[in-house]
Design an enzyme around this catalytic site. Structure first.
Site, PDB file in Angstrom:
ATOM      1  N   HIS A 143       0.825  -1.210   0.000  1.00  0.00           N
ATOM      2  CA  HIS A 143       0.000   0.000   0.000  1.00  0.00           C
ATOM      3  C   HIS A 143       0.856   1.255   0.000  1.00  0.00           C
ATOM      4  CE1 HIS A 143      -4.302  -1.392   0.889  1.00  0.00           C
ATOM      5  NE2 HIS A 143      -3.607  -2.475   0.577  1.00  0.00           N
ATOM      6  N   HIS A 190      -0.829 -13.139  -1.127  1.00  0.00           N
ATOM      7  CA  HIS A 190      -2.068 -13.507  -0.450  1.00  0.00           C
ATOM      8  C   HIS A 190      -2.024 -14.933   0.098  1.00  0.00           C
ATOM      9  CE1 HIS A 190      -4.782 -10.263  -2.553  1.00  0.00           C
ATOM     10  NE2 HIS A 190      -3.864  -9.754  -1.767  1.00  0.00           N
ATOM     11  N   THR A 191      -0.904 -15.570  -0.049  1.00  0.00           N
ATOM     12  CA  THR A 191      -0.735 -16.903   0.546  1.00  0.00           C
ATOM     13  C   THR A 191      -0.702 -16.815   2.070  1.00  0.00           C
ATOM     14  OG1 THR A 191       0.604 -18.924   0.510  1.00  0.00           O
ATOM     15  CG2 THR A 191       1.792 -16.858   0.495  1.00  0.00           C
TER      16      THR A 191
END
Length: 331
Positions: free
Chosen positions: A63, A191-192
């Protein structure tokens, strides 16, 4: 004007070099020799105490870097006069443990070598260490970034992908950040680890016409998985903190299970599942699902490239004494 001529010309000619950061893995070897040891120790202590720190810090890193480069602008707190990036709606769910980790590292380093190590380098270094700590690949990062002099909430929208965006839109966002489709698929493999709040995927698992129907199943999602998610998130409108692991099988381990999940309908977010079907992204999903080494190699290289783009230098940045406020902050 004449006296300025040659001097001004030399400054203009040297601008491209001044704006190009001189990054190096040994950047702090002389100015802060205990930098890496201190960072790793604080990271280790925090991850042991709060195991979700790794996923939270990795998300904080993305981000930050997707909006004008890795410059620690996400860390700046809003003031009465200006709303910073961290208060953009898409950043509201960024975890406090990640911010706390950076503060702890900065405090420890300021005691050893005041006003030397930038907050942007701390975030990059902490992310590298945490990925490795939870089973991921070694990422060869370089240091020498300076911290941004500005953080504006209005610069966030359109630079971070949302779960309900089309694949065309998501690809365009990553391309704007200088990343290829293959690099995008590799980076999304982060995202694992971690989790997502129910509100981020509620529109996918609940249907207005069949909200309470056990037979309803979103396109591409395993039916039993969808049913379990509906049970888990049944009261999400009353409890905003309700969430589900991104990887239902190995949520705390950095591995290639995320891609295997996508192949069998266990993608949590709509945008995740979409990359398993789009002709531009599916080939890479299949490669990484079959070969964890290929995924690790691609992820590490993409992270190294991503972390070195649009870096701030002495001309447009500095080293903050506190990561959450500018050095000229008057209070």
């Amino acid at each position: 004007m004449k006296s300025c001529g040659l001097r001004c010309l030399l400054i203009l000619l040297s601008l491209p070099y001044l704006l190009q950061a001189d990054l190096s893995p040994d950047y702090y070897s002389k100015t802060c020799p205990d930098f890496d040891q201190t960072l790793v120790q604080v990271v280790t202590d925090k991850q042991i105490a709060a195991p979700t720190t790794a996923a939270g810090t990795l998300r904080l890193f993305f981000h930050d870097c997707m909006v004008d480069g890795c410059d620690a602008s996400i860390l700046v707190a809003s003031t009465s006069g200006k709303t910073s990036e961290r208060d953009a709606d898409i950043n509201h769910s960024l975890p406090g443990d990640a911010f706390d980790l950076i503060t702890r590292i900065k405090t420890a380093l300021e005691l050893k070598c005041p006003n030397v190590v930038s907050c942007s380098d701390i975030l990059v270094g902490a992310t590298r260490s945490l990925v490795k700590m939870v089973g991921g690949p070694r990422i060869n990062v370089k240091y020498g970034r300076k911290d941004s002099l500005d953080s504006d909430m209005n610069r966030v929208e359109g630079k971070l992908a949302r779960p309900n965006m089309t694949m065309d839109h998501i690809i365009s966002i990553f391309e704007s950040a200088g990343l290829t489709v293959q690099e995008m698929v590799a980076l999304v493999g982060s995202h694992t680890i971690g989790f997502s709040h129910c509100k981020e995927f509620a529109s996918r698992i609940f249907n207005s016409n069949a909200e309470h129907s056990a037979d309803f199943c979103p396109e591409g999602m395993n039916a039993k998985y969808a049913a379990e998610l509906r049970k888990l998130c049944a009261n999400y409108t009353k409890d905003a903190e309700m969430s589900a692991f991104n990887d239902v099988f190995t949520p705390g381990k950095f591995d290639n299970m995320y891609y295997k999940n996508l192949q069998h309908g266990y993608g949590l977010l709509e945008s995740d599942q979409a990359i398993a079907f789009d002709n531009r992204t599916r080939p890479f999903v299949d490669i990484y699902a079959a070969d964890e080494t290929a995924f690790f190699d691609a992820f590490a290289k993409a992270m190294e490239k991503f972390s070195e783009q649009r870096v701030k230098t002495e001309l447009n940045g500095d080293v903050r004494r506190r990561c959450d406020q500018y050095n000229d902050y008057k209070g």
